[in-house]
Motif scaffolding. Structure first.
Motif, mmCIF file in Angstrom:
data_model
loop_
_atom_site.group_PDB
_atom_site.id
_atom_site.type_symbol
_atom_site.label_atom_id
_atom_site.label_comp_id
_atom_site.label_asym_id
_atom_site.label_seq_id
_atom_site.Cartn_x
_atom_site.Cartn_y
_atom_site.Cartn_z
ATOM 1 N N ILE A 269 0.929 -1.051 -0.053
ATOM 2 C CA ILE A 269 0.012 0.017 -0.050
ATOM 3 C C ILE A 269 0.829 1.098 0.228
ATOM 4 O O ILE A 269 1.717 1.524 0.953
ATOM 5 C CB ILE A 269 -0.909 0.048 1.250
ATOM 6 N N SER A 271 1.546 5.584 -0.374
ATOM 7 C CA SER A 271 1.162 6.783 0.234
ATOM 8 C C SER A 271 -0.193 7.295 -0.432
ATOM 9 O O SER A 271 -0.858 7.867 0.001
ATOM 10 C CB SER A 271 2.113 7.924 0.279
ATOM 11 N N ASP A 272 -0.152 7.062 -1.782
ATOM 12 C CA ASP A 272 -1.088 7.618 -2.685
ATOM 13 C C ASP A 272 -2.292 6.388 -3.055
ATOM 14 O O ASP A 272 -3.257 6.428 -3.991
ATOM 15 C CB ASP A 272 -0.791 8.157 -4.073
ATOM 16 N N TRP A 273 -2.498 5.392 -1.968
ATOM 17 C CA TRP A 273 -3.408 4.496 -2.267
ATOM 18 C C TRP A 273 -4.906 4.734 -2.303
ATOM 19 O O TRP A 273 -5.672 3.840 -2.964
ATOM 20 C CB TRP A 273 -3.120 3.354 -0.870
ATOM 21 N N HIS A 274 -5.126 5.917 -1.565
ATOM 22 C CA HIS A 274 -6.488 6.163 -1.838
ATOM 23 C C HIS A 274 -6.969 6.639 -3.302
ATOM 24 O O HIS A 274 -8.201 6.605 -3.494
ATOM 25 C CB HIS A 274 -6.908 7.481 -0.848
ATOM 26 N N TYR A 275 -6.030 6.830 -4.212
ATOM 27 C CA TYR A 275 -6.700 7.040 -5.600
ATOM 28 C C TYR A 275 -7.087 5.844 -6.156
ATOM 29 O O TYR A 275 -7.840 5.844 -7.258
ATOM 30 C CB TYR A 275 -5.244 7.358 -6.318
ATOM 31 N N LEU A 277 -9.163 4.094 -4.967
ATOM 32 C CA LEU A 277 -10.655 4.030 -4.688
ATOM 33 C C LEU A 277 -11.530 5.070 -5.454
ATOM 34 O O LEU A 277 -12.636 4.828 -5.249
ATOM 35 C CB LEU A 277 -10.668 4.478 -3.152
ATOM 36 N N THR A 278 -10.853 5.633 -6.617
ATOM 37 C CA THR A 278 -11.635 6.641 -7.249
ATOM 38 C C THR A 278 -11.811 6.082 -8.660
ATOM 39 O O THR A 278 -12.697 6.741 -9.447
ATOM 40 C CB THR A 278 -10.935 7.860 -7.395
ATOM 41 N N THR A 282 -13.594 0.389 -9.023
ATOM 42 C CA THR A 282 -13.600 0.162 -7.461
ATOM 43 C C THR A 282 -14.600 0.818 -6.884
ATOM 44 O O THR A 282 -15.179 0.104 -5.852
ATOM 45 C CB THR A 282 -11.987 0.831 -7.054
ATOM 46 N N ASN A 351 -6.085 -2.659 -7.007
ATOM 47 C CA ASN A 351 -7.004 -1.743 -6.585
ATOM 48 C C ASN A 351 -8.085 -2.264 -6.099
ATOM 49 O O ASN A 351 -8.859 -1.873 -5.425
ATOM 50 C CB ASN A 351 -7.137 -0.937 -7.807
ATOM 51 N N MET A 355 -10.114 -2.127 -2.359
ATOM 52 C CA MET A 355 -11.663 -2.017 -2.464
ATOM 53 C C MET A 355 -12.236 -2.933 -1.593
ATOM 54 O O MET A 355 -13.334 -2.701 -0.766
ATOM 55 C CB MET A 355 -12.251 -1.523 -3.661
ATOM 56 N N VAL A 358 -11.561 -2.657 2.023
ATOM 57 C CA VAL A 358 -12.110 -1.724 2.665
ATOM 58 C C VAL A 358 -13.631 -1.668 2.831
ATOM 59 O O VAL A 358 -14.346 -1.448 3.711
ATOM 60 C CB VAL A 358 -11.767 -0.388 1.820
#
Length: 387
Positions: A269, A271-275, A277-278, A282, A351, A355, A358
């Motif tokens: 994972i 540092s830009d893992w949240h991308y 989820l976009t 996902t 990815n 998701m 999460v």
């Protein structure tokens, strides 16, 4: 509601399996994001017989997992909760809704794109994880709710198996498929001849797995076919099916599913893992598991009762059905498994796994907190009514 010893043992096994899956996932994520990351991930890519270890887990050991699912499904159909339409109808309608609505939401965002093949990902429910979360509520949970969730998840597994067989079959090799089906036919003949010895079924099952593997149909389907070829008899403790099912529970719970979790959640994972989820795919997974599952399960359950196709158990109400429908959004094992079949691009797979993790955690927390609040109120109302 009476609950059999076999069902109690099954629940206990699934609860332990659920907690073990959570533990293995946490361990895997820690190692994959530690200073040992490259060494840890390399373990699963080690070459064994020309294929990585991860391949043998996903295509080999998971066939044994599907064999156990098949045996459990067979038992439920013959003498369990699915043995007659009256008992099975509510979880059947719930499972259908829990598959259709998540897939529809996913396709709404991804139809016509390269990721539309992921529609099967949010359709699945992880029975071990879901029952593990439900067990955290202790004795407050009505037996009918445990049975409902179990039957729902078993039917869900059947749906996932059909989805895998129909939609995730690559180019067919009819020669190998014919041999595999020929072996299956011979096993059915052995069943009809009342051959109870397990050895020919297991030996021929390995050959069936090999030819199915080379046919283009996913090899894990072999496990389900083998399960229905193995003699069930009257289902007692001496029956061939029972003996094999009983023997497989511990290896699957303690070895196969933990290995699957370790191998398939070795996700680095960044540092830009949240991308991750976009993306449309996902977001589709999240909507399917967190929104689609509870809506589909609750709505189809309500409509089936409203139209008198089935009856709501006396110790359940719509609040508890809604609560458990969120637990149906815990995809995990089956969702990850379908991801590996749906996508070939490593970025899509990674990815999607993030998701799924999460979304499963969110669905589990919502379901747990909602049921805790609902069951507490129900218990309080019962006390007041008694007074």
């Amino acid at each position: 509601m009476k609950i059999t010893k076999l069902f109690k043992d099954f629940l206990e096994s699934e609860k332990i399996g659920g907690f073990l899956l959570i533990l293995c996932t946490i361990i895997s994520l820690i190692f994959a994001n530690s200073i040992f990351s490259s060494e840890y991930i390399h373990i699963w890519h080690n070459d064994i017989g020309g294929k990585p270890l991860e391949y043998w887990i996903n295509d080999g050991l998971m066939a044994i997992f599907f064999l156990l699912i098949g045996l459990e499904l067979e038992r439920e159909i013959y003498i369990g909760e699915l043995s007659n339409f009256k008992k099975a109808s509510l979880p059947i309608f719930a499972a259908i809704g829990g598959m259709i609505v998540p897939a529809a939401l996913y396709l709404f965002l991804n139809y016509g794109t390269e990721t539309q093949s992921g529609a099967g990902i949010p359709m699945a429910t992880d029975i071990a994880f879901a029952l593990g979360i439900l067990s955290l509520l202790g004795n407050k949970v009505p037996t009918s709710l445990k049975v409902f969730l179990t039957a729902l998840a078993v039917i869900d597994d059947l749906g996932a198996i059909l989805v895998i067989a129909i939609f995730y079959t690559k180019d067919l090799d009819f020669f190998n498929l014919s041999i595999a089906l020929g072996i299956f036919g011979f096993l059915l003949i052995l069943n009809r001849l009342k051959v109870r010895n397990l050895i020919p079924y297991l030996v021929l099952g390995v050959f069936m797995w090999y030819f199915m593997l080379n046919s283009g149909v996913h090899a894990t389907i072999t496990g389900v076919l083998l399960a229905f070829a193995i003699p069930f008899g009257n289902g007692d403790k001496k029956s061939t099916s029972y003996l094999l099912q009983n023997a497989l529970h511990k290896p699957v719970t303690w070895i196969i599913l933990p290995l699957f979790a370790l191998a398939n959640t070795a996700i680095t994972i960044n540092s830009d893992w949240h991308y991750a989820l976009t993306h449309h795919y996902t977001i589709g997974i999240a909507l399917g598991l967190i929104v689609g599952k509870p809506i589909g399960i609750s709505l189809f359950s309500y409509l089936s009762v409203k139209n008198k196709f089935c009856k709501l158990p006396e110790d359940l109400n719509w609040k508890t059905i809604i609560g458990v429908s969120f637990l149906g959004g815990i995809g995990f094992t089956m969702s990850i498994f379908i991801t590996l079949l749906a996508f070939s691009d490593s970025e899509h797979i990674t990815n999607s796994k993030i998701m799924i993790l999460v979304s499963s955690i969110i669905a589990a927390l919502i379901g747990l907190l909602y049921l805790k609040s609902t069951l507490k109120k129900d218990c309080l109302e019962d006390v007041l009514n008694d007074d």
